[in-house]
Design a protein around this motif. Structure first.
Motif, PDB file in Angstrom:
ATOM      1  N   ASP A  38       0.815  -1.220   0.000  1.00  0.00           N
ATOM      2  CA  ASP A  38       0.000   0.000   0.000  1.00  0.00           C
ATOM      3  C   ASP A  38       0.844   1.264   0.000  1.00  0.00           C
ATOM      4  O   ASP A  38       0.320   2.376   0.014  1.00  0.00           O
ATOM      5  CB  ASP A  38      -0.970   0.008   1.185  1.00  0.00           C
ATOM      6  CG  ASP A  38      -0.275  -0.007   2.541  1.00  0.00           C
ATOM      7  OD1 ASP A  38       0.961   0.174   2.588  1.00  0.00           O
ATOM      8  OD2 ASP A  38      -0.971  -0.212   3.559  1.00  0.00           O
ATOM      9  N   ARG A  39       2.184   1.108  -0.020  1.00  0.00           N
ATOM     10  CA  ARG A  39       3.137   2.218  -0.088  1.00  0.00           C
ATOM     11  C   ARG A  39       3.027   3.148   1.128  1.00  0.00           C
ATOM     12  O   ARG A  39       3.384   4.326   1.046  1.00  0.00           O
ATOM     13  CB  ARG A  39       2.973   3.026  -1.384  1.00  0.00           C
ATOM     14  CG  ARG A  39       3.009   2.197  -2.661  1.00  0.00           C
ATOM     15  CD  ARG A  39       4.320   1.464  -2.836  1.00  0.00           C
ATOM     16  NE  ARG A  39       4.418   0.821  -4.132  1.00  0.00           N
ATOM     17  CZ  ARG A  39       4.301  -0.484  -4.336  1.00  0.00           C
ATOM     18  NH1 ARG A  39       4.071  -1.295  -3.314  1.00  0.00           N
ATOM     19  NH2 ARG A  39       4.437  -0.993  -5.547  1.00  0.00           N
ATOM     20  N   ARG A  40       2.585   2.613   2.278  1.00  0.00           N
ATOM     21  CA  ARG A  40       2.399   3.448   3.463  1.00  0.00           C
ATOM     22  C   ARG A  40       3.430   3.210   4.555  1.00  0.00           C
ATOM     23  O   ARG A  40       3.455   3.930   5.544  1.00  0.00           O
ATOM     24  CB  ARG A  40       0.987   3.230   4.024  1.00  0.00           C
ATOM     25  CG  ARG A  40      -0.104   3.736   3.093  1.00  0.00           C
ATOM     26  CD  ARG A  40      -1.475   3.439   3.647  1.00  0.00           C
ATOM     27  NE  ARG A  40      -2.523   3.897   2.738  1.00  0.00           N
ATOM     28  CZ  ARG A  40      -3.819   3.653   2.910  1.00  0.00           C
ATOM     29  NH1 ARG A  40      -4.213   2.952   3.964  1.00  0.00           N
ATOM     30  NH2 ARG A  40      -4.697   4.091   2.038  1.00  0.00           N
ATOM     31  N   ASN A  41       4.254   2.181   4.410  1.00  0.00           N
ATOM     32  CA  ASN A  41       5.297   1.960   5.411  1.00  0.00           C
ATOM     33  C   ASN A  41       6.503   1.306   4.761  1.00  0.00           C
ATOM     34  O   ASN A  41       6.400   0.704   3.686  1.00  0.00           O
ATOM     35  CB  ASN A  41       4.778   1.120   6.582  1.00  0.00           C
ATOM     36  CG  ASN A  41       4.492  -0.320   6.194  1.00  0.00           C
ATOM     37  OD1 ASN A  41       5.371  -1.175   6.200  1.00  0.00           O
ATOM     38  ND2 ASN A  41       3.239  -0.598   5.839  1.00  0.00           N
ATOM     39  N   MET A  42       7.650   1.466   5.417  1.00  0.00           N
ATOM     40  CA  MET A  42       8.890   0.914   4.900  1.00  0.00           C
ATOM     41  C   MET A  42       9.668   0.271   6.036  1.00  0.00           C
ATOM     42  O   MET A  42       9.794   0.845   7.123  1.00  0.00           O
ATOM     43  CB  MET A  42       9.746   1.993   4.245  1.00  0.00           C
ATOM     44  CG  MET A  42      10.968   1.452   3.525  1.00  0.00           C
ATOM     45  SD  MET A  42      11.904   2.746   2.686  1.00  0.00           S
ATOM     46  CE  MET A  42      12.772   3.472   4.062  1.00  0.00           C
ATOM     47  N   SER A  43      10.177  -0.932   5.791  1.00  0.00           N
ATOM     48  CA  SER A  43      10.966  -1.668   6.773  1.00  0.00           C
ATOM     49  C   SER A  43      12.337  -1.963   6.181  1.00  0.00           C
ATOM     50  O   SER A  43      12.445  -2.329   5.007  1.00  0.00           O
ATOM     51  CB  SER A  43      10.272  -2.979   7.151  1.00  0.00           C
ATOM     52  OG  SER A  43       8.945  -2.748   7.600  1.00  0.00           O
TER      53      SER A  43
END
Length: 571
Positions: A166-171
């Motif tokens: 969803d392109r809302r978080n990055m790990s």
């Protein structure tokens, strides 16, 4: 060509990432601050007066759009220790020529790309590699000894960047360079030399056994995560970027001097006072390289994560790339320092990738290190830490955020991905009667830790038999796997998929672990390290934000992160 990477129109080989002093004899005096290096200026277009023609307004719009793309391309640099930017179309091809390009894969891995979600999107996984190559004059100018020329490069910095579907978080997950792993058979794309598979090598040796593509395949086999792209860089571009953004804030709890000590050679030369402060140029490079003063490689990774988070915040809070000359200087440096897998080998494609990262807020970015323990086969090496490492990779595979700052949890424990098996009948054939479906169950729980759970395959085969799958049987062989996979023969098509989904429903396996395969002759359940107990897989799925403490997570919004200094290096 460098380390199996082709650079089409560049003026020479780009420098590899600086090696540690204990690797190739770093000499910090060889590195000079170049805050203004590589800057370009372009003719200024006079602003239109009131009533300017629509034609002139139309001429300005594309440039404005390009600058927006370039600005976010620059932000991608900070997010992933890489650099990319572009400028006018006349400059575009020059920058494309700077980029080095190579094969995405050069080893053996059958990890499948995840299925798209309901909106047609999949996560994006990028492997970042820092090479210590010293095989060119440019490399030696940055540091290192002449004795290292011709030596195979080592991948001393490795990080996986996971951008959610969803392109809302990055790990982000780092793996320490001294981690012992299984390296598959790889072929060097430059020399075509083949290297036999090995289980006794450490992960930083993968680069010299087949280039970045071998490193990528090793990661895929270790983690069960499909990796879309790799990017290989040196630290020089990151250091110059520190100057371009006006310095990067770091913090140490005690004054630090990372220097040679009796019996402990090397040291980055980092010497700064205690507290928060901005670092530039040479000092920024020393910060990224410091290992001894931060205890070990785990400490160095944590310091790198702190640096990146700080740079991201700075980029988001200031419009540092509205200066065209500065932006082009960064673009020149960055593209010359960057090698990428060939499917993203243009500035435009990198810019498109950057645009997908721009909306991730700082508090949805989490940087970690894979949990590890000492390798009992060689106490100088590390191995993944059983359940903790398995949890990290399960979260990546199932697209579960490392932070808990997003939407409420779903029934399966995650916020995206990890879709449970639906109770509604899928389109296509109906599943065959359970008693007619053969299922082979393989114990792969040794993946990630090297210690299998005894009797695991038999226990799940019995669960299936009790549910009517009387032909379910435990395989006598083991196949270590980081993640659980339920495969069905590709030749069986829709019927095979329907039968596999019927098996998945009994064990509450999510749809994203059901794969078609040309390597199995019947439905095969490979029980991975992520499912070491129980008969209900859904109960093993981590919740958002449930990263184990051993992963040393740092959230991108944490402005108070500060490094402890090993006492011998306090001054």
């Amino acid at each position: 060509m460098r380390d199996g990477v082709t650079r089409q129109n560049g003026t020479g080989e780009a420098a590899g990432s600086p090696a540690g002093p204990d690797d190739h004899g770093w000499d910090d005096s060889l590195y000079n601050d170049r805050a203004a290096a590589g800057r370009h200026t372009l003719p200024q277009q006079a602003d239109g007066q009131d009533g300017a023609s629509l034609r002139r307004a139309g001429e300005r719009a594309p440039r404005s759009r390009r600058r927006r793309i370039l600005r976010w391309a620059a932000i991608t640099v900070s997010l992933t220790i890489l650099g990319t930017a572009g400028a006018g179309w006349a400059y575009y091809q020059h920058l494309n020529g700077n980029l080095g390009k190579g094969k995405r894969s050069s080893g053996g891995s059958d990890v499948a790309k995840p299925k798209a979600d309901s909106k047609g999107q999949t996560p994006i996984n990028i492997l970042l590699i820092g090479s210590d190559s010293r095989n060119s004059a440019a490399d030696l100018k940055l540091g290192g000894s002449k004795q290292s020329v011709g030596a195979k490069p080592l991948a001393d910095v490795q990080m996986l960047v996971h951008l959610s579907a969803d392109r809302r978080n990055m790990s982000v997950v780092s793996i320490p360079r001294d981690t012992r792993v299984h390296i598959p058979e790889c072929e060097d794309p430059k020399t075509h030399q083949k290297y036999a598979a090995t289980t006794n090598s450490i992960i930083n040796e993968t680069l010299g056994r087949g280039g970045p593509g071998c490193t990528l395949d090793t990661w895929q086999n270790l983690t069960g995560v499909y990796i879309d792209h790799w990017m290989m860089i040196d630290f020089a571009g990151v250091v110059q970027m520190a100057d371009a953004v006006g310095g990067v804030e770091v913090c140490v709890k005690q004054p630090v001097w990372d220097r040679p000590l009796p019996g402990v050679p090397g040291g980055s030369g980092l010497k700064i006072k205690a507290g928060k402060q901005k670092v530039y140029g040479r000092t920024a490079l020393q910060w990224l390289r410091t290992r001894h003063a931060f205890f070990d490689d785990l400490g160095r990774a944590q310091a790198q994560h702190m640096y990146l988070n700080s740079m991201i915040r700075q980029l988001k809070s200031r419009y540092v790339f509205t200066d065209t000359g500065r932006l082009l200087g960064l673009a020149e440096t960055a593209t010359s320092a960057l090698d990428v897998s060939e499917e993203i080998g243009t500035v435009r494609k990198l810019g498109d990738l950057a645009m997908q990262l721009k909306s991730v807020p700082s508090n949805r970015i989490t940087m970690t290190t894979m949990p590890v323990v000492q390798d009992q086969q060689n106490l100088n090496h590390l191995v993944p830490k059983g359940a903790d490492a398995a949890r990290i990779w399960s979260m990546i595979r199932n697209d579960i955020p490392f932070d808990a700052n997003g939407k409420a949890k779903t029934a399966t424990g995650g916020t995206s991905g990890a879709t449970p098996t639906s109770s509604a009948a899928p389109p296509g054939p109906s599943a065959a009667p359970a008693a007619t479906i053969p299922v082979s169950v393989i114990n792969g729980t040794a993946g990630g830790s090297g210690i299998p759970v005894s009797g695991r395959a038999g226990a799940l085969a019995k669960t299936l038999a009790d549910a009517g799958f009387s032909k379910a049987a435990a395989s006598p062989t083991q196949q270590p796997s980081a993640g659980t996979v339920l495969s069905y023969p590709a030749k069986d098509g829709g019927q095979g998929k329907a039968d596999a989904l019927a098996v998945a429903a009994i064990l509450k396996l999510p749809k994203n672990v059901v794969k078609k395969s040309v390597q199995v002759s019947s439905i095969t359940l490979l029980v991975g390290a992520d499912w070491r107990a129980g008969t209900d897989y859904s109960k093993t799925l981590p919740s958002a934000g449930s990263v184990p403490s051993s992963a040393r997570a740092i959230n991108g919004s944490d402005k108070n992160a500060c490094m402890d200094v090993y006492k011998p290096y306090v001054w």
